[in-house]
Design a protein around this motif. Structure first.
Motif, mmCIF file in Angstrom:
data_model
loop_
_atom_site.group_PDB
_atom_site.id
_atom_site.type_symbol
_atom_site.label_atom_id
_atom_site.label_comp_id
_atom_site.label_asym_id
_atom_site.label_seq_id
_atom_site.Cartn_x
_atom_site.Cartn_y
_atom_site.Cartn_z
ATOM 1 N N SER A 1 -13.379 -37.840 48.305
ATOM 2 C CA SER A 1 -12.081 -37.536 47.701
ATOM 3 C C SER A 1 -12.311 -37.307 46.201
ATOM 4 O O SER A 1 -13.372 -37.658 45.683
ATOM 5 N N PRO A 2 -11.317 -36.763 45.519
ATOM 6 C CA PRO A 2 -11.466 -36.558 44.075
ATOM 7 C C PRO A 2 -11.221 -37.822 43.238
ATOM 8 O O PRO A 2 -11.190 -37.758 42.012
ATOM 9 N N GLU A 3 -11.067 -38.970 43.904
ATOM 10 C CA GLU A 3 -10.870 -40.216 43.157
ATOM 11 C C GLU A 3 -12.159 -40.604 42.448
ATOM 12 O O GLU A 3 -13.257 -40.419 42.978
ATOM 13 N N GLU A 4 -12.035 -41.172 41.253
ATOM 14 C CA GLU A 4 -13.199 -41.498 40.435
ATOM 15 C C GLU A 4 -14.181 -42.406 41.172
ATOM 16 O O GLU A 4 -13.786 -43.373 41.824
ATOM 17 N N ILE A 5 -15.465 -42.044 41.053
ATOM 18 C CA ILE A 5 -16.545 -42.802 41.685
ATOM 19 C C ILE A 5 -17.780 -42.694 40.792
ATOM 20 O O ILE A 5 -17.976 -41.691 40.108
ATOM 21 N N ASP A 6 -18.618 -43.713 40.801
ATOM 22 C CA ASP A 6 -19.873 -43.673 40.056
ATOM 23 C C ASP A 6 -20.927 -42.967 40.907
ATOM 24 O O ASP A 6 -21.075 -43.278 42.092
ATOM 25 N N TYR A 7 -21.675 -42.056 40.296
ATOM 26 C CA TYR A 7 -22.631 -41.235 41.032
ATOM 27 C C TYR A 7 -23.935 -41.923 41.444
ATOM 28 O O TYR A 7 -24.555 -41.498 42.418
ATOM 29 N N PRO A 8 -24.423 -42.968 40.754
ATOM 30 C CA PRO A 8 -25.748 -43.471 41.110
ATOM 31 C C PRO A 8 -25.915 -43.871 42.577
ATOM 32 O O PRO A 8 -26.945 -43.569 43.183
ATOM 33 N N ASP B 1 -20.226 -36.720 42.823
ATOM 34 C CA ASP B 1 -19.246 -37.644 42.286
ATOM 35 C C ASP B 1 -17.892 -36.938 42.317
ATOM 36 O O ASP B 1 -17.772 -35.815 42.838
ATOM 37 N N HIS B 2 -16.868 -37.565 41.761
ATOM 38 C CA HIS B 2 -15.513 -36.999 41.778
ATOM 39 C C HIS B 2 -15.419 -35.695 40.988
ATOM 40 O O HIS B 2 -14.637 -34.820 41.336
ATOM 41 N N ASN B 3 -16.230 -35.564 39.937
ATOM 42 C CA ASN B 3 -16.197 -34.335 39.131
ATOM 43 C C ASN B 3 -16.593 -33.101 39.929
ATOM 44 O O ASN B 3 -16.201 -31.991 39.581
ATOM 45 N N ALA B 4 -17.383 -33.302 40.952
ATOM 46 C CA ALA B 4 -17.922 -32.181 41.725
ATOM 47 C C ALA B 4 -17.503 -32.212 43.188
ATOM 48 O O ALA B 4 -18.077 -31.516 44.017
ATOM 49 N N PHE B 5 -16.468 -32.998 43.497
ATOM 50 C CA PHE B 5 -16.022 -33.106 44.891
ATOM 51 C C PHE B 5 -15.700 -31.742 45.498
ATOM 52 O O PHE B 5 -16.138 -31.433 46.606
ATOM 53 N N GLU B 6 -14.963 -30.918 44.796
ATOM 54 C CA GLU B 6 -14.585 -29.602 45.332
ATOM 55 C C GLU B 6 -15.810 -28.710 45.539
ATOM 56 O O GLU B 6 -15.933 -28.039 46.555
#
Length: 152
Positions: free
Chosen positions: A39-46, A11-16
């Protein structure tokens, strides 16, 4: 033997972290399919967890690495796909046992829990071992049988 093919997603929290792990895994000679996010833009992980897990179920990839803030949500989502076993791992021993004792096709990690160097060691350990069956095969079969009962 064919080259190991794994899926990776975050997800975005772990993009890097995902981006760095992808490069690291490829440097080990492993083929990596990137399921996003991109990208680091917010996304839902499911959705990403489901895509990786379904690709395992459909034998498009052999294993998966999923990363979010804690690794918990990704594991919960991936484990909803019948036939898939995902294990949260933040240390090398857990990563080894996830594969050797539990035949986990996916490991999950939290980018807010461990740093990139530890994550690389966890991934390397997970990819270095293969499920050998033995007493563990009986236990995995029990889990799969129960899952089949619940799926009816």
């Amino acid at each position: 033997m064919d080259r190991l093919k794994i899926g990776i997603g975050s997800d975005h929290n772990a993009f890097e972290m995902k981006s760095q792990l992808k490069d690291y895994i490829e440097s080990l000679g492993v083929e990596v399919i990137d399921f996003g996010c991109f990208s680091p833009e917010e996304i839902d992980y499911p959705t990403i967890a489901f895509d990786v897990a379904n690709s395992i179920k459909e034998s498009k990839i052999e294993r998966g690495i999923l990363v979010c803030g804690t690794g918990i949500g990704m594991a919960m989502a991936a484990n909803k796909v019948p036939g898939v076993r995902a294990a949260q791992c933040h240390d090398t021993y857990s990563a080894e046992r996830a594969q050797l004792s539990n035949n986990a096709q996916i490991i999950t990690m939290g980018s807010k829990v461990i740093g990139i160097e530890t994550a690389k060691k966890v991934v390397a350990e997970y990819l270095s071992v293969t499920f050998e069956g033995g007493n563990s095969a009986r236990k995995i079969e029990q889990i799969m049988q129960k899952e089949a009962e619940f799926s009816k």
